[in-house]
Design an enzyme around this catalytic site. Structure first.
Site, PDB file in Angstrom:
ATOM      1  N   ASP A  65       0.832  -1.200   0.000  1.00 11.77           N
ATOM      2  CA  ASP A  65       0.000   0.000   0.000  1.00 11.77           C
ATOM      3  C   ASP A  65       0.869   1.254   0.000  1.00 11.77           C
ATOM      4  O   ASP A  65       1.624   1.489   0.942  1.00 11.77           O
ATOM      5  CB  ASP A  65      -0.892  -0.058   1.254  1.00 11.77           C
ATOM      6  CG  ASP A  65      -1.943   1.024   1.247  1.00 11.77           C
ATOM      7  OD1 ASP A  65      -2.557   1.232   0.187  1.00 11.77           O
ATOM      8  OD2 ASP A  65      -2.131   1.671   2.283  1.00 11.77           O
ATOM      9  N   THR A  99      -0.555   4.861  -4.817  1.00 13.24           N
ATOM     10  CA  THR A  99       0.664   4.603  -5.593  1.00 13.24           C
ATOM     11  C   THR A  99       0.553   5.280  -6.954  1.00 13.24           C
ATOM     12  O   THR A  99       1.493   5.942  -7.417  1.00 13.24           O
ATOM     13  CB  THR A  99       0.864   3.091  -5.780  1.00 13.24           C
ATOM     14  OG1 THR A  99       0.658   2.446  -4.526  1.00 13.24           O
ATOM     15  CG2 THR A  99       2.254   2.781  -6.277  1.00 13.24           C
ATOM     16  N   ASP A 394      -9.144  -0.176   1.141  1.00 12.20           N
ATOM     17  CA  ASP A 394      -9.132   0.347  -0.231  1.00 12.20           C
ATOM     18  C   ASP A 394     -10.465   0.037  -0.909  1.00 12.20           C
ATOM     19  O   ASP A 394     -11.037   0.880  -1.605  1.00 12.20           O
ATOM     20  CB  ASP A 394      -8.009  -0.300  -1.056  1.00 12.20           C
ATOM     21  CG  ASP A 394      -6.631   0.220  -0.656  1.00 12.20           C
ATOM     22  OD1 ASP A 394      -6.554   1.115   0.206  1.00 12.20           O
ATOM     23  OD2 ASP A 394      -5.623  -0.276  -1.212  1.00 12.20           O
TER      24      ASP A 394
HETATM   25  P1  ADP Z   1      -2.798   2.112  -6.015  1.00  9.16           P
HETATM   26  O1  ADP Z   1      -2.163   2.388  -4.699  1.00  9.16           O
HETATM   27  O2  ADP Z   1      -2.501   3.196  -6.991  1.00  9.16           O
HETATM   28  O3  ADP Z   1      -4.252   1.785  -5.918  1.00  9.16           O
HETATM   29  P2  ADP Z   1      -2.480  -0.639  -6.772  1.00  9.16           P
HETATM   30  O4  ADP Z   1      -1.311  -1.492  -6.431  1.00  9.16           O
HETATM   31  O5  ADP Z   1      -3.769  -0.914  -6.106  1.00  9.16           O
HETATM   32  O6  ADP Z   1      -2.036   0.846  -6.585  1.00  9.16           O
HETATM   33  O7  ADP Z   1      -2.667  -0.773  -8.337  1.00  9.16           O
HETATM   34  C1  ADP Z   1      -3.692  -0.118  -9.016  1.00  9.16           C
HETATM   35  C2  ADP Z   1      -3.553  -0.343 -10.501  1.00  9.16           C
HETATM   36  O8  ADP Z   1      -3.715  -1.730 -10.810  1.00  9.16           O
HETATM   37  C3  ADP Z   1      -4.626   0.392 -11.253  1.00  9.16           C
HETATM   38  O9  ADP Z   1      -4.056   1.027 -12.388  1.00  9.16           O
HETATM   39  C4  ADP Z   1      -5.581  -0.718 -11.677  1.00  9.16           C
HETATM   40  O10 ADP Z   1      -6.290  -0.412 -12.849  1.00  9.16           O
HETATM   41  C5  ADP Z   1      -4.631  -1.864 -11.892  1.00  9.16           C
HETATM   42  N1  ADP Z   1      -5.306  -3.166 -11.832  1.00  9.16           N
HETATM   43  C6  ADP Z   1      -6.138  -3.624 -10.884  1.00  9.16           C
HETATM   44  N2  ADP Z   1      -6.579  -4.868 -11.191  1.00  9.16           N
HETATM   45  C7  ADP Z   1      -5.994  -5.204 -12.355  1.00  9.16           C
HETATM   46  C8  ADP Z   1      -6.020  -6.369 -13.196  1.00  9.16           C
HETATM   47  N3  ADP Z   1      -6.753  -7.431 -12.889  1.00  9.16           N
HETATM   48  N4  ADP Z   1      -5.268  -6.347 -14.319  1.00  9.16           N
HETATM   49  C9  ADP Z   1      -4.532  -5.274 -14.623  1.00  9.16           C
HETATM   50  N5  ADP Z   1      -4.455  -4.159 -13.889  1.00  9.16           N
HETATM   51  C10 ADP Z   1      -5.177  -4.118 -12.777  1.00  9.16           C
HETATM   52 MG    MG Z   2      -5.247   0.173  -5.200  1.00  8.13          MG
END
Ligand code: ADP
Ligand code: MG
Length: 541
Positions: A65, A99, A394
């Site tokens: 996170d 992120t 989240d």
């Molecule tokens: P943040 O702290 O920004 O939320 P995350 O590690 O949760 O970071 O990653 C979020 C990113 O991952 C977003 O761009 C989201 O669209 C992408 N994402 C989530 N699920 C999937 C998936 N199944 N395949 C590809 N990308 C994904």
């Molecule tokens: Mg996220």
């Protein structure tokens, strides 16, 4: 007088002040911002890695996170702190996407560096970035789809997307259902609006069972046991008194001094104290309360009287939990037992003491239409439960935000590429150097799909080329499947996020990038730290 004396240097700042000006200052700031982004970049997306953080006391946190990482690593550099603020704003406003926001801010500054190298002035870059940021909001809104608040299927997909690749991954289906149920129960819905106060969902963590055993309690779970073994284990049809003043006589030692000369008086003094406490408890039982939850202490004698009357009592409950209890049971929190009546009591179908792991907890459950409830998360170890709780948090944020603002987009890099494409079209309508800045802004957004691909071990150049081709072909939700490396329709795959994640991330990233670009002078006071050992307090909550 020698000639040299006429040219005394002029000091306008105290000795020890460090100063960096002009390009030097800009480069240093950009470097600091890039380093912060670099620190969290590898955690982005479902295939992102985790970080193990060990604090000065040896406490270990394993997390993915963004905001948690930045909070734990105690950043010192002033510019880097500004980037950390972006994560914090994102966390406050949406609850997810931290992120993303930081990584975009880092790349906006990296692209700006390229323009500075071409001798484009930072004020021009700042202006172009502002234009691009404003345009982005409009483009994103046009791109988004309206969310039907009754569409539980889509809501579940939003919750699952938030948890993909996190500690909750293996049980995300079940956890997503719990999140939706909780949000729908405590969220306030009117004909055309929805609001969620996240604090109405109490996320309680307990080790000792698998994540799949997590559950919703229609009420509040308190990490407290009953104060006296003579009290009942469970109370059906509970009538609950919430008291925020102590059920004890004020300690005489500190408040007054009494000299007792006659030994008989000692007994009568104790008798009097006993009578006062008894009267206090009588007032409580007169309302027919059978459960007492006290924010302060309950003295031994009071515990005894309560037990004798068959009243279940817990003490030293957190103020925030008292407020949640009030919402869950409909009770009024009372301070003065003198104006306390049966109407102030709250209701619950059952209040019971339950052994969870090797501790006892109090469950206030079966509340009717509770305005606050508990999501009890389980996990084998506290590292697991903590990370599950962050993922669930989240998900709550995303579902709440999607319902509140009513618009959603697909994820997996699709909106960033689509936005980048549209911004480049917009750039072509501008003239001069601002055009270059808007283009740089558009390029910076590609950092999201590129990083998603990189973190999944895919070739980022191939992925970006294919993605752009798909978007040029009007496939607006074309994104990258990080598990297969294929280009997919992220919407059809159910990778759905609230629009607000993207609009907020981009506007705060742009704001901080612009602010940093306008700085051409860093003056570090050489004064001794007036408050040594002070940490960044911006996260104290
Ligand atoms: P943040 O702290 O920004 O939320 P995350 O590690 O949760 O970071 O990653 C979020 C990113 O991952 C977003 O761009 C989201 O669209 C992408 N994402 C989530 N699920 C999937 C998936 N199944 N395949 C590809 N990308 C994904
Ligand atoms: Mg996220």
């Amino acid at each position: 007088m020698s000639e040299k004396d006429n040219y005394q240097p002029v000091y306008i700042m105290p000795e020890g002040t460090q100063r960096n000006t002009g390009k030097n200052a800009q480069r240093m700031n950009i470097m600091a911002a890039k380093l912060v982004a670099e620190a969290v970049r590898t955690t982005l997306g479902p295939k992102g890695m985790d970080k193990m953080l060990v604090d000065s006391l040896g406490e270990v946190t394993v997390t993915n996170d963004g905001v948690t990482i930045l909070r734990e690593i105690e950043i010192e550099h002033p510019t880097a702190k500004m980037i950390v603020e972006v994560a914090k704003t994102q966390e406050d406003e949406v609850g997810d996407g931290t992120t993303t926001a930081v990584v975009i801010a880092g790349d906006l500054l990296k692209q700006a560096e390229g323009l500075l190298d071409k001798n484009i002035h930072s004020t021009v870059i700042a202006k172009g970035y502002r234009l691009a940021a404003d345009k982005s909001q409009k483009i994103l809104k046009n791109m988004a789809s309206k969310l039907d608040l009754e569409d539980k299927d889509t809501l579940k997909k939003i919750a699952e997307t938030a948890m993909t690749g996190k500690g909750a991954e293996d049980n995300k289906g079940r956890l997503a259902s719990l999140v939706i149920e909780a949000v729908l129960k405590v969220g306030r819905k009117t004909k055309d609006s929805f609001t969620l106060d996240k604090t109405d969902i109490k996320v309680e963590k307990k080790t000792g069972a698998g994540v799949e055993e997590s559950e919703i309690i229609q009420g509040i779970v308190l990490d407290k046991e009953k104060v006296h073994s003579g009290m009942p284990e469970r109370v059906r049809n509970a009538k609950i008194a919430l008291v925020d003043s102590p059920l004890e006589i004020k300690s005489l030692e500190t408040d007054a001094k009494i000299s007792i000369t006659d030994p008989d008086k000692i007994q009568s003094f104790f008798d009097m104290e006993e009578a006062m406490i008894k009267r206090m408890i009588d007032k409580v039982s007169a309302t027919k309360a059978n459960v007492v939850i006290c924010q302060k202490g309950i003295d031994d004698l009071a515990q005894h009287f309560l037990a004798k009357k068959g009243i279940y009592a817990v003490r030293r409950v957190k103020k925030s939990d008292m407020e949640k209890l009030a919402k869950a049971t409909g009770a009024k929190i009372i301070s003065d037992l003198n104006d306390f009546s049966a109407e102030d009591l709250g209701k619950a179908g059952l209040v019971e003491q339950v052994q969870v792991g090797d501790e006892y907890m109090t469950y206030v459950r079966e509340c009717e239409n509770p305005k606050a409830l508990t999501l009890l998360l389980r996990g084998a170890t506290h590292h697991v439960v903590d990370e599950v709780a962050r993922a669930v948090d989240d998900a709550i944020g995303d579902v709440g935000s999607a319902m509140k603002h009513g618009f959603v987009v697909a994820g997996a890099g699709a909106p960033e590429i689509e936005l980048s494409k549209e911004l480049k079209k917009y750039a072509n309508t501008l003239s001069g150097r601002e055009q270059l800045a808007v283009q740089a802004f558009a390029d910076a957004l590609e950092v999201i799909p590129r990083t998603l691909a990189e973190n999944a071990g895919l070739d980022p150049i191939d992925v970006l080329t294919e993605l752009k081709a798909a978007h040029d072909n009007n496939e607006k939700w074309a994104g990258v499947n990080v598990f297969t490396g294929k280009i997919i329709d992220a919407w059809k795959e159910g990778i759905i996020e609230p629009l607000k994640i993207k609009t907020q991330a981009i506007s705060s990233a742009a704001d901080v990038a612009i602010m940093i670009l306008r700085i051409d002078d860093i003056i570090l006071s050489g004064k001794e730290e007036s408050n040594p050992g002070r940490k960044d307090e911006s996260f104290s909550d």
